[in-house]
Write an enzyme that holds these catalytic residues in place. Structure first.
Site, PDB file in Angstrom:
ATOM      1  N   GLU A  86     -16.365   8.477 -14.721  1.00  0.00           N
ATOM      2  CA  GLU A  86     -15.414   9.606 -14.457  1.00  0.00           C
ATOM      3  C   GLU A  86     -14.881  10.275 -15.820  1.00  0.00           C
ATOM      4  O   GLU A  86     -14.245  11.164 -15.769  1.00  0.00           O
ATOM      5  CB  GLU A  86     -14.389   9.175 -13.614  1.00  0.00           C
ATOM      6  CG  GLU A  86     -13.373  10.411 -12.749  1.00  0.00           C
ATOM      7  CD  GLU A  86     -12.145  10.702 -13.598  1.00  0.00           C
ATOM      8  OE1 GLU A  86     -11.709  11.808 -13.481  1.00  0.00           O
ATOM      9  OE2 GLU A  86     -11.913  10.244 -14.762  1.00  0.00           O
ATOM     10  N   CYS A 118     -15.006   7.666  -8.476  1.00  0.00           N
ATOM     11  CA  CYS A 118     -15.126   6.374  -8.540  1.00  0.00           C
ATOM     12  C   CYS A 118     -16.265   5.731  -7.992  1.00  0.00           C
ATOM     13  O   CYS A 118     -16.708   4.413  -7.940  1.00  0.00           O
ATOM     14  CB  CYS A 118     -13.912   5.404  -8.134  1.00  0.00           C
ATOM     15  SG  CYS A 118     -12.296   6.257  -8.503  1.00  0.00           S
ATOM     16  N   THR A 159      -0.927   2.614 -11.819  1.00  0.00           N
ATOM     17  CA  THR A 159      -2.419   2.382 -11.309  1.00  0.00           C
ATOM     18  C   THR A 159      -3.406   2.710 -12.388  1.00  0.00           C
ATOM     19  O   THR A 159      -4.639   3.113 -12.121  1.00  0.00           O
ATOM     20  CB  THR A 159      -2.549   2.836 -10.141  1.00  0.00           C
ATOM     21  OG1 THR A 159      -2.575   4.386  -9.948  1.00  0.00           O
ATOM     22  CG2 THR A 159      -1.662   2.471  -8.732  1.00  0.00           C
ATOM     23  N   SER A 208      -4.547  10.444  -0.597  1.00  0.00           N
ATOM     24  CA  SER A 208      -5.852   9.830  -0.892  1.00  0.00           C
ATOM     25  C   SER A 208      -5.901   8.286  -0.350  1.00  0.00           C
ATOM     26  O   SER A 208      -7.179   8.066  -0.122  1.00  0.00           O
ATOM     27  CB  SER A 208      -5.684   9.519  -2.707  1.00  0.00           C
ATOM     28  OG  SER A 208      -5.002   8.746  -3.055  1.00  0.00           O
ATOM     29  N   HIS A 240     -13.484  -0.953  -3.505  1.00  0.00           N
ATOM     30  CA  HIS A 240     -13.196  -0.419  -4.435  1.00  0.00           C
ATOM     31  C   HIS A 240     -11.359  -0.537  -4.455  1.00  0.00           C
ATOM     32  O   HIS A 240     -10.756  -0.223  -3.596  1.00  0.00           O
ATOM     33  CB  HIS A 240     -13.490   1.202  -4.203  1.00  0.00           C
ATOM     34  CG  HIS A 240     -12.734   2.146  -5.407  1.00  0.00           C
ATOM     35  ND1 HIS A 240     -12.618   1.620  -6.666  1.00  0.00           N
ATOM     36  CD2 HIS A 240     -11.747   2.913  -5.190  1.00  0.00           C
ATOM     37  CE1 HIS A 240     -11.944   2.811  -7.334  1.00  0.00           C
ATOM     38  NE2 HIS A 240     -11.354   3.616  -6.422  1.00  0.00           N
ATOM     39  N   LYS A 249      -4.855  -3.521   2.656  1.00  0.00           N
ATOM     40  CA  LYS A 249      -4.961  -2.457   3.973  1.00  0.00           C
ATOM     41  C   LYS A 249      -6.296  -2.073   4.397  1.00  0.00           C
ATOM     42  O   LYS A 249      -6.398  -1.953   5.935  1.00  0.00           O
ATOM     43  CB  LYS A 249      -4.092  -1.284   3.410  1.00  0.00           C
ATOM     44  CG  LYS A 249      -2.621  -1.416   3.402  1.00  0.00           C
ATOM     45  CD  LYS A 249      -1.981  -0.198   2.924  1.00  0.00           C
ATOM     46  CE  LYS A 249      -0.566  -0.601   2.788  1.00  0.00           C
ATOM     47  NZ  LYS A 249       0.238   0.665   2.368  1.00  0.00           N
ATOM     48  N   ASN A 279      -6.791  -0.097 -12.545  1.00  0.00           N
ATOM     49  CA  ASN A 279      -7.905   0.594 -11.927  1.00  0.00           C
ATOM     50  C   ASN A 279      -9.134   0.856 -12.963  1.00  0.00           C
ATOM     51  O   ASN A 279      -8.483   1.217 -14.378  1.00  0.00           O
ATOM     52  CB  ASN A 279      -7.672   1.944 -11.147  1.00  0.00           C
ATOM     53  CG  ASN A 279      -8.332   2.602 -10.403  1.00  0.00           C
ATOM     54  OD1 ASN A 279      -9.716   2.047 -10.601  1.00  0.00           O
ATOM     55  ND2 ASN A 279      -8.192   3.730  -9.880  1.00  0.00           N
ATOM     56  N   SER A 312     -13.145   9.670  -4.955  1.00  0.00           N
ATOM     57  CA  SER A 312     -12.345  10.606  -4.381  1.00  0.00           C
ATOM     58  C   SER A 312     -12.996  11.960  -4.159  1.00  0.00           C
ATOM     59  O   SER A 312     -14.007  12.075  -5.086  1.00  0.00           O
ATOM     60  CB  SER A 312     -10.888  10.979  -5.082  1.00  0.00           C
ATOM     61  OG  SER A 312     -10.295   9.688  -4.729  1.00  0.00           O
TER      62      SER A 312
HETATM   63  N1  CAA Z   1       9.310  -4.580  -3.106  1.00  0.00           N
HETATM   64  C1  CAA Z   1       8.170  -4.789  -2.572  1.00  0.00           C
HETATM   65  N2  CAA Z   1       7.352  -3.583  -1.925  1.00  0.00           N
HETATM   66  C2  CAA Z   1       8.022  -2.152  -2.425  1.00  0.00           C
HETATM   67  C3  CAA Z   1       9.082  -2.179  -3.196  1.00  0.00           C
HETATM   68  C4  CAA Z   1       9.837  -3.358  -3.478  1.00  0.00           C
HETATM   69  N3  CAA Z   1      11.068  -3.454  -4.158  1.00  0.00           N
HETATM   70  N4  CAA Z   1       9.394  -1.113  -3.311  1.00  0.00           N
HETATM   71  C5  CAA Z   1       8.352  -0.209  -2.875  1.00  0.00           C
HETATM   72  N5  CAA Z   1       7.613  -1.114  -2.322  1.00  0.00           N
HETATM   73  C6  CAA Z   1       6.383  -0.784  -1.729  1.00  0.00           C
HETATM   74  C7  CAA Z   1       6.334   0.397  -0.717  1.00  0.00           C
HETATM   75  O1  CAA Z   1       6.728   0.164   0.620  1.00  0.00           O
HETATM   76  C8  CAA Z   1       4.928   0.824  -0.626  1.00  0.00           C
HETATM   77  O2  CAA Z   1       4.020   0.186   0.437  1.00  0.00           O
HETATM   78  P1  CAA Z   1       3.379   0.830   1.568  1.00  0.00           P
HETATM   79  O3  CAA Z   1       2.343   1.854   1.036  1.00  0.00           O
HETATM   80  O4  CAA Z   1       2.908  -0.378   2.256  1.00  0.00           O
HETATM   81  O5  CAA Z   1       4.463   1.708   2.560  1.00  0.00           O
HETATM   82  C9  CAA Z   1       4.188   0.732  -2.062  1.00  0.00           C
HETATM   83  O6  CAA Z   1       5.094  -0.268  -2.487  1.00  0.00           O
HETATM   84  C10 CAA Z   1       4.154   1.650  -2.817  1.00  0.00           C
HETATM   85  O7  CAA Z   1       5.377   2.471  -2.957  1.00  0.00           O
HETATM   86  P2  CAA Z   1       5.354   4.075  -2.842  1.00  0.00           P
HETATM   87  O8  CAA Z   1       4.567   4.582  -1.760  1.00  0.00           O
HETATM   88  O9  CAA Z   1       6.785   4.429  -2.782  1.00  0.00           O
HETATM   89  O10 CAA Z   1       4.710   4.289  -4.434  1.00  0.00           O
HETATM   90  P3  CAA Z   1       4.723   5.466  -5.057  1.00  0.00           P
HETATM   91  O11 CAA Z   1       4.992   6.878  -4.456  1.00  0.00           O
HETATM   92  O12 CAA Z   1       5.379   5.306  -6.350  1.00  0.00           O
HETATM   93  O13 CAA Z   1       3.083   5.790  -5.397  1.00  0.00           O
HETATM   94  C11 CAA Z   1       0.564   5.610  -5.159  1.00  0.00           C
HETATM   95  C12 CAA Z   1       2.002   4.677  -5.262  1.00  0.00           C
HETATM   96  C13 CAA Z   1       0.476   6.535  -4.262  1.00  0.00           C
HETATM   97  C14 CAA Z   1      -0.628   4.468  -4.889  1.00  0.00           C
HETATM   98  C15 CAA Z   1       0.586   5.909  -6.587  1.00  0.00           C
HETATM   99  O14 CAA Z   1       0.845   4.959  -7.630  1.00  0.00           O
HETATM  100  C16 CAA Z   1      -0.671   7.112  -6.857  1.00  0.00           C
HETATM  101  O15 CAA Z   1      -0.782   8.128  -6.678  1.00  0.00           O
HETATM  102  N6  CAA Z   1      -1.652   6.251  -7.485  1.00  0.00           N
HETATM  103  C17 CAA Z   1      -3.077   6.893  -7.768  1.00  0.00           C
HETATM  104  C18 CAA Z   1      -4.049   7.203  -6.589  1.00  0.00           C
HETATM  105  C19 CAA Z   1      -4.518   6.115  -6.045  1.00  0.00           C
HETATM  106  O16 CAA Z   1      -4.835   5.043  -6.622  1.00  0.00           O
HETATM  107  N7  CAA Z   1      -5.321   6.353  -4.718  1.00  0.00           N
HETATM  108  C20 CAA Z   1      -5.872   5.486  -4.124  1.00  0.00           C
HETATM  109  C21 CAA Z   1      -6.992   6.022  -3.312  1.00  0.00           C
HETATM  110  S1  CAA Z   1      -7.867   7.270  -4.433  1.00  0.00           S
HETATM  111  C22 CAA Z   1      -9.161   6.544  -4.834  1.00  0.00           C
HETATM  112  O17 CAA Z   1      -9.295   5.302  -4.605  1.00  0.00           O
HETATM  113  C23 CAA Z   1      -9.826   6.977  -6.199  1.00  0.00           C
HETATM  114  C24 CAA Z   1      -9.251   6.085  -7.390  1.00  0.00           C
HETATM  115  O18 CAA Z   1      -9.533   5.281  -7.808  1.00  0.00           O
HETATM  116  C25 CAA Z   1      -8.161   6.895  -7.833  1.00  0.00           C
END
Ligand code: CAA
Length: 391
Positions: A86, A118, A159, A208, A240, A249, A279, A312
């Site tokens: 990528e 990816c 990530t 995503s 992945h 999940k 990642n 993605s």
């Molecule tokens: N203790 C334990 N867990 C906690 C916590 C604490 N103190 N505080 C928060 N959490 C949990 C939340 O409950 C949440 O869990 P759930 O998803 O089960 O509800 C988890 O931690 C993450 O918290 P948030 O949702 O608040 O996190 P965030 O808004 O900061 O973002 C993310 C998380 C969306 C993954 C972000 O890191 C992101 O955008 N990453 C890049 C995108 C990505 O990787 N997408 C994956 C699919 S796309 C793909 O696969 C292609 C690729 O490689 C990119």
């Protein structure tokens, strides 16, 4: 299942990865941002982010990952290199040409770069299997190499990561024979993308993750409709893993579709290395496969493994393979574990310095001090040409 009846076994003959020497701990990031570290360790399931030195990039990581697999076979038999990334370093020239040169491979070789977020390494593997079916004496070097870099202070920052996986696909699959059946799913969506003018991707993180789940279900359904193995026949699943919690999940989702109870032993070994690397886009699923094969205490001989690939945008594929007798003798377990163990933690300030990789664009002469731990490095850029060297 519609198996490889009447066909020779084709699959992975050798498998290796490379990760750079530096990392930033997610505890360091959590402390800096005033976040509970459990959000990262439990909420997203990650511990460390691997960071490339300024003289490392997708080419040097690819060459480092590929060197052991090339040395293990007759390099002259490699007549094709498919490099998936990528994080391309040139809009025109294929990065694999630099890798081919660094490794000193046979000039009578075809090379092409493959792209779809990816997912591209999975397409490369499937194409390599088809090519080897046509030319059973050929060996194809497939490389997945990426630097996952998001904006500083963004929610995706945790990530990040980087690394490369190299494998030889041949008609002598000493590690894993790949089944001919697979299930694919494509959907035109904007969950993660990177226009040509951007260094970091644009991402709708929550969307995503939702789309990833949808793709797991759809590619599994297509795998089944195409005559794939039964869910209960799999002893391990690899996903992945942009972050390991997403794989957990996805596995639960797949289990609920199949009315099965999710068992940690089916996926946990495949997450050990990824937690410590972060990642690495195209390489992430194959790092999970290496982690499964190298850390599982169970003898996986003759056991089927299910693999889910997601890119993605979005293209996804569920496919499977059978682990071969004697596979452990072909693995690079000790070397991989010391690559992971012998690393240096960065302070937050050093991480930020390393994040800002130099990007000279004026065509002037630019040299890069030595920092890479491997044999290959980006020594500089001159007249817009990247200059790689073997140390
Ligand atoms: N203790 C334990 N867990 C906690 C916590 C604490 N103190 N505080 C928060 N959490 C949990 C939340 O409950 C949440 O869990 P759930 O998803 O089960 O509800 C988890 O931690 C993450 O918290 P948030 O949702 O608040 O996190 P965030 O808004 O900061 O973002 C993310 C998380 C969306 C993954 C972000 O890191 C992101 O955008 N990453 C890049 C995108 C990505 O990787 N997408 C994956 C699919 S796309 C793909 O696969 C292609 C690729 O490689 C990119």
């Amino acid at each position: 299942m519609k198996d490889t009846v009447g066909m020779m076994g084709i699959g992975i003959e050798r498998l290796s990865f490379y990760v750079p020497q530096h990392y930033v701990s997610l505890e360091t990031l959590a402390e800096r941002h005033g976040i509970d570290p459990a959000k990262f360790s439990r909420g997203i399931g990650q511990d460390l982010i691997a960071m490339p030195a300024h003289d490392e990039d997708i080419v040097t990581m690819a060459a480092e990952a590929a060197r052991p697999v090339v040395e293990a076979v007759d390099g002259d038999d490699i007549d094709t290199i498919l490099l998936a990334t990528e994080t391309g370093i040139d809009q025109s020239k294929a990065a694999g040409v630099y890798v081919h040169s660094l490794l000193g491979l046979n000039p009578n070789c075809r090379i092409v770069e493959m792209k779809h977020a990816c997912y591209a390494a999975t397409a490369a593997i499937q194409m390599a299997c088809g090519y080897v079916a046509r030319k059973p004496w050929a060996k194809v070097l497939v490389i997945a190499t990426d630097v996952s870099r998001y904006d500083l202070d963004s929610s995706a920052e945790a990530t990040q990561g980087c690394g490369a996986v190299a494998m030889i696909i041949s008609a002598d699959p000493k590690i894993m024979e790949i089944d001919t059946v697979s299930g694919c799913f494509t959907e035109d969506i904007m969950d993660f993308w990177r226009p040509n003018y951007r260094k970091t991707p644009l991402v709708d993180g929550k969307y995503s993750a939702l789309k990833y789940m949808n793709a797991v279900a759809n590619s599994w359904n297509d795998y089944q409709a195409s005559g794939g193995r039964e869910f209960t026949s799999f002893s391990k699943f690899c996903y992945h893993l942009p972050f390991t919690r997403l794989g957990v999940k996805a596995h639960r989702h797949l289990c609920s579709l199949n009315e099965a109870q999710a068992q940690e032993s089916h996926f946990a070994d495949g997450m050990t290395y990824n937690r410590k690397v972060g990642n690495c886009y195209t390489a992430s699923l194959y790092l999970s496969l290496i982690s499964t094969l190298e850390t599982s205490e169970e003898d996986l001989t003759d056991k089927p493994i299910g693999l889910f690939s997601y890119g993605s945008g979005a293209v996804a594929e569920f496919f499977s393979g059978i682990v071969q007798p004697g596979y452990r003798d072909q693995l690079e377990t000790r070397r991989h574990q010391s690559l992971l163990d012998d690393r240096v933690a960065l302070s937050y300030d050093d991480y930020v310095k390393m994040w800002h990789a130099p990007d000279p664009q004026d065509g002037g002469e630019f040299t890069i001090p030595k920092s890479a731990r491997g044999q290959y490095r980006l020594a500089g850029i001159d007249e817009h040409k990247r200059i790689y060297e073997r140390i």
